[in-house]
Design a protein around this motif. Structure first.
Motif, PDB file in Angstrom:
ATOM      1  N   PRO A 152      15.459  -1.052  35.927  1.00 21.66           N
ATOM      2  CA  PRO A 152      15.513  -2.403  36.505  1.00 21.66           C
ATOM      3  C   PRO A 152      16.338  -3.398  35.696  1.00 21.66           C
ATOM      4  O   PRO A 152      16.827  -4.389  36.240  1.00 21.66           O
ATOM      5  CB  PRO A 152      14.037  -2.821  36.544  1.00 21.66           C
ATOM      6  N   ASN A 153      16.523  -3.166  34.394  1.00 22.49           N
ATOM      7  CA  ASN A 153      17.249  -4.109  33.546  1.00 22.49           C
ATOM      8  C   ASN A 153      18.766  -3.945  33.590  1.00 22.49           C
ATOM      9  O   ASN A 153      19.493  -4.591  32.832  1.00 22.49           O
ATOM     10  CB  ASN A 153      16.768  -3.995  32.103  1.00 22.49           C
ATOM     11  N   GLY A 154      19.266  -3.074  34.460  1.00 23.71           N
ATOM     12  CA  GLY A 154      20.707  -2.879  34.593  1.00 23.71           C
ATOM     13  C   GLY A 154      21.267  -1.702  33.823  1.00 23.71           C
ATOM     14  O   GLY A 154      22.435  -1.348  33.972  1.00 23.71           O
ATOM     15  N   ILE A 155      20.444  -1.090  32.978  1.00 21.52           N
ATOM     16  CA  ILE A 155      20.873   0.081  32.211  1.00 21.52           C
ATOM     17  C   ILE A 155      20.657   1.341  33.046  1.00 21.52           C
ATOM     18  O   ILE A 155      19.636   1.496  33.709  1.00 21.52           O
ATOM     19  CB  ILE A 155      20.106   0.187  30.885  1.00 21.52           C
ATOM     20  N   SER A 156      21.635   2.244  32.994  1.00 20.32           N
ATOM     21  CA  SER A 156      21.524   3.535  33.674  1.00 20.32           C
ATOM     22  C   SER A 156      21.855   4.645  32.691  1.00 20.32           C
ATOM     23  O   SER A 156      22.680   4.475  31.790  1.00 20.32           O
ATOM     24  CB  SER A 156      22.478   3.619  34.869  1.00 20.32           C
ATOM     25  N   ASN A 180      49.971  41.294  25.058  1.00 16.36           N
ATOM     26  CA  ASN A 180      48.579  40.973  25.378  1.00 16.36           C
ATOM     27  C   ASN A 180      48.381  39.466  25.240  1.00 16.36           C
ATOM     28  O   ASN A 180      48.424  38.927  24.133  1.00 16.36           O
ATOM     29  CB  ASN A 180      47.612  41.705  24.438  1.00 16.36           C
ATOM     30  N   TYR A 181      48.148  38.795  26.357  1.00 16.09           N
ATOM     31  CA  TYR A 181      48.013  37.351  26.336  1.00 16.09           C
ATOM     32  C   TYR A 181      46.626  36.950  25.847  1.00 16.09           C
ATOM     33  O   TYR A 181      45.624  37.592  26.179  1.00 16.09           O
ATOM     34  CB  TYR A 181      48.248  36.771  27.742  1.00 16.09           C
ATOM     35  N   PHE A 182      46.596  35.881  25.066  1.00 15.19           N
ATOM     36  CA  PHE A 182      45.329  35.378  24.549  1.00 15.19           C
ATOM     37  C   PHE A 182      44.713  34.341  25.481  1.00 15.19           C
ATOM     38  O   PHE A 182      43.547  33.997  25.331  1.00 15.19           O
ATOM     39  CB  PHE A 182      45.534  34.761  23.170  1.00 15.19           C
ATOM     40  N   TRP A 183      45.484  33.823  26.400  1.00 10.09           N
ATOM     41  CA  TRP A 183      44.996  32.846  27.366  1.00 10.09           C
ATOM     42  C   TRP A 183      45.182  33.389  28.777  1.00 10.09           C
ATOM     43  O   TRP A 183      46.001  34.270  29.018  1.00 10.09           O
ATOM     44  CB  TRP A 183      45.769  31.522  27.270  1.00 10.09           C
ATOM     45  N   GLY A 184      44.431  32.800  29.706  1.00  5.31           N
ATOM     46  CA  GLY A 184      44.597  33.143  31.107  1.00  5.31           C
ATOM     47  C   GLY A 184      45.790  32.417  31.706  1.00  5.31           C
ATOM     48  O   GLY A 184      46.514  31.678  31.027  1.00  5.31           O
ATOM     49  N   ASP A 185      45.968  32.594  33.003  1.00  5.02           N
ATOM     50  CA  ASP A 185      47.144  32.051  33.679  1.00  5.02           C
ATOM     51  C   ASP A 185      46.974  30.614  34.160  1.00  5.02           C
ATOM     52  O   ASP A 185      47.955  29.961  34.498  1.00  5.02           O
ATOM     53  CB  ASP A 185      47.504  32.927  34.886  1.00  5.02           C
ATOM     54  N   TRP A 186      45.720  30.127  34.242  1.00  5.22           N
ATOM     55  CA  TRP A 186      45.509  28.789  34.795  1.00  5.22           C
ATOM     56  C   TRP A 186      44.481  28.069  33.928  1.00  5.22           C
ATOM     57  O   TRP A 186      43.286  28.338  34.026  1.00  5.22           O
ATOM     58  CB  TRP A 186      45.038  28.871  36.245  1.00  5.22           C
ATOM     59  N   ASN A 187      44.950  27.174  33.057  1.00 10.24           N
ATOM     60  CA  ASN A 187      44.107  26.531  32.050  1.00 10.24           C
ATOM     61  C   ASN A 187      43.832  25.084  32.444  1.00 10.24           C
ATOM     62  O   ASN A 187      44.735  24.242  32.405  1.00 10.24           O
ATOM     63  CB  ASN A 187      44.789  26.587  30.688  1.00 10.24           C
ATOM     64  N   THR A 188      42.599  24.800  32.832  1.00 13.00           N
ATOM     65  CA  THR A 188      42.231  23.481  33.337  1.00 13.00           C
ATOM     66  C   THR A 188      41.119  22.860  32.495  1.00 13.00           C
ATOM     67  O   THR A 188      40.380  23.556  31.784  1.00 13.00           O
ATOM     68  CB  THR A 188      41.763  23.568  34.794  1.00 13.00           C
ATOM     69  N   ASN A 189      40.975  21.541  32.604  1.00 16.83           N
ATOM     70  CA  ASN A 189      39.950  20.812  31.865  1.00 16.83           C
ATOM     71  C   ASN A 189      38.572  20.977  32.495  1.00 16.83           C
ATOM     72  O   ASN A 189      38.424  20.874  33.718  1.00 16.83           O
ATOM     73  CB  ASN A 189      40.286  19.320  31.823  1.00 16.83           C
ATOM     74  N   ASN A 190      37.582  21.227  31.670  1.00 17.82           N
ATOM     75  CA  ASN A 190      36.170  21.149  32.040  1.00 17.82           C
ATOM     76  C   ASN A 190      35.490  20.180  31.074  1.00 17.82           C
ATOM     77  O   ASN A 190      35.601  20.365  29.852  1.00 17.82           O
ATOM     78  CB  ASN A 190      35.480  22.509  31.940  1.00 17.82           C
ATOM     79  N   VAL A 191      34.788  19.179  31.595  1.00 21.50           N
ATOM     80  CA  VAL A 191      34.165  18.169  30.732  1.00 21.50           C
ATOM     81  C   VAL A 191      32.753  17.865  31.223  1.00 21.50           C
ATOM     82  O   VAL A 191      32.556  17.523  32.391  1.00 21.50           O
ATOM     83  CB  VAL A 191      34.975  16.854  30.700  1.00 21.50           C
ATOM     84  N   PHE A 192      31.776  17.991  30.316  1.00 18.84           N
ATOM     85  CA  PHE A 192      30.427  17.505  30.555  1.00 18.84           C
ATOM     86  C   PHE A 192      30.279  16.155  29.860  1.00 18.84           C
ATOM     87  O   PHE A 192      30.667  16.015  28.690  1.00 18.84           O
ATOM     88  CB  PHE A 192      29.380  18.479  30.015  1.00 18.84           C
ATOM     89  N   GLN A 193      29.736  15.168  30.568  1.00 21.73           N
ATOM     90  CA  GLN A 193      29.547  13.830  30.016  1.00 21.73           C
ATOM     91  C   GLN A 193      28.074  13.439  30.076  1.00 21.73           C
ATOM     92  O   GLN A 193      27.429  13.571  31.125  1.00 21.73           O
ATOM     93  CB  GLN A 193      30.378  12.794  30.771  1.00 21.73           C
ATOM     94  N   LEU A 194      27.558  12.966  28.954  1.00 21.44           N
ATOM     95  CA  LEU A 194      26.189  12.438  28.869  1.00 21.44           C
ATOM     96  C   LEU A 194      26.284  11.031  28.288  1.00 21.44           C
ATOM     97  O   LEU A 194      26.824  10.852  27.192  1.00 21.44           O
ATOM     98  CB  LEU A 194      25.323  13.316  27.967  1.00 21.44           C
ATOM     99  N   GLY A 195      25.787  10.032  29.021  1.00 20.75           N
ATOM    100  CA  GLY A 195      25.949   8.680  28.517  1.00 20.75           C
ATOM    101  C   GLY A 195      25.093   7.656  29.216  1.00 20.75           C
ATOM    102  O   GLY A 195      24.197   7.979  30.001  1.00 20.75           O
ATOM    103  N   VAL A 196      25.396   6.402  28.894  1.00 17.61           N
ATOM    104  CA  VAL A 196      24.666   5.265  29.467  1.00 17.61           C
ATOM    105  C   VAL A 196      25.683   4.275  30.022  1.00 17.61           C
ATOM    106  O   VAL A 196      26.860   4.267  29.632  1.00 17.61           O
ATOM    107  CB  VAL A 196      23.774   4.568  28.420  1.00 17.61           C
ATOM    108  N   SER A 197      25.224   3.438  30.932  1.00 17.47           N
ATOM    109  CA  SER A 197      26.049   2.361  31.468  1.00 17.47           C
ATOM    110  C   SER A 197      25.188   1.119  31.637  1.00 17.47           C
ATOM    111  O   SER A 197      23.950   1.212  31.713  1.00 17.47           O
ATOM    112  CB  SER A 197      26.685   2.760  32.809  1.00 17.47           C
ATOM    113  N   TYR A 198      25.864  -0.020  31.691  1.00 13.99           N
ATOM    114  CA  TYR A 198      25.142  -1.284  31.884  1.00 13.99           C
ATOM    115  C   TYR A 198      25.908  -2.139  32.883  1.00 13.99           C
ATOM    116  O   TYR A 198      27.114  -2.397  32.707  1.00 13.99           O
ATOM    117  CB  TYR A 198      24.984  -2.048  30.571  1.00 13.99           C
ATOM    118  N   ALA A 199      25.240  -2.578  33.937  1.00 12.14           N
ATOM    119  CA  ALA A 199      25.834  -3.441  34.956  1.00 12.14           C
ATOM    120  C   ALA A 199      25.338  -4.867  34.749  1.00 12.14           C
ATOM    121  O   ALA A 199      24.123  -5.110  34.679  1.00 12.14           O
ATOM    122  CB  ALA A 199      25.464  -2.949  36.344  1.00 12.14           C
ATOM    123  N   PHE A 200      26.283  -5.807  34.648  1.00 11.80           N
ATOM    124  CA  PHE A 200      25.943  -7.207  34.437  1.00 11.80           C
ATOM    125  C   PHE A 200      25.529  -7.851  35.761  1.00 11.80           C
ATOM    126  O   PHE A 200      26.155  -7.632  36.795  1.00 11.80           O
ATOM    127  CB  PHE A 200      27.129  -7.967  33.847  1.00 11.80           C
TER     128      PHE A 200
END
Length: 207
Positions: A152-156, A180-200
């Protein structure tokens, strides 16, 4: 004619009610990034993200939230096949790769029971810093999925997964004498985000 007038009145009342429900709240967000680049067999890289947003609440259920974020990503402990110009030899090494983005997102947030949130939306990332010549793409397109809880205080508090679509790592030189390749053919970003937000809350308080 009377039916047209009545329909017009109902339409105007509906638009007025919609406008009365729309609110805007700016806010800030930040937290932990756990990122990797697919098909590299690297480990997740811990770092952080920071951003600002504007929450446009159309109804109690649906909110459109444009965002501008600074996101530090990459991958750790990646196997590289590098070249030593002094010895004129190729060799293997484990290294970390860091790449920083300015992210433009448009999140669609659906609120359940006034507290629980489901989020989905696209992100366009632009590279603003990197420490590896093999990060060859200057931009990435990604899709975000997330869950959150609003107090309720605006924090999520929220958890998101950002899946990149564009190939971001150039790997044609990463092979040994046996091809012998050390990487695959299609290298894309994967990101997990854990955080907080505040709405004024911009509403003026009545005295």
């Amino acid at each position: 004619m009377k039916k047209a007038i009545v329909a017009s009145l109902f339409l105007c009342l509906g638009i007025s009610n919609l406008n009365a429900q729309v609110t805007f709240k700016p806010g800030v967000r930040g937290g932990l990034n756990l990122s990797t680049i697919t098909q590299t067999e690297g480990t997740y890289r811990p770092d952080f993200y920071l951003g600002v947003f504007g929450a446009i609440n159309f109804t109690k259920v649906y909110t459109l939230q444009p965002e501008i974020n600074y996101s530090r990503q990459g991958v750790n402990d990646i196997l590289l096949y590098d070249y030593n110009s002094n010895s004129n030899e190729y060799y293997l090494k484990n290294d970390d790769i860091s790449v920083n983005y300015i992210s433009l997102s448009a999140m669609n947030k659906f609120t359940i029971a006034n507290r629980f949130q489901i989020m989905v939306g696209p992100t366009l990332d632009f590279v603003v810093g990197k420490d590896s010549e093999y990060i060859y793409s200057d931009a990435d397109l990604a899709v975000n999925f997330g869950l959150g809880y609003k107090f309720p205080n605006g924090i999520s508090v929220e958890a998101r997964f950002k899946k990149g679509i564009a190939e971001v790592l150039y790997n044609n030189y990463y092979y040994n004498d046996n091809d012998n390749y050390f990487w695959g053919d299609w290298n894309t970003n994967n990101v997990f985000q854990l955080g907080v937000s505040y709405a004024f809350n911009l509403k003026s308080k009545n005295k």
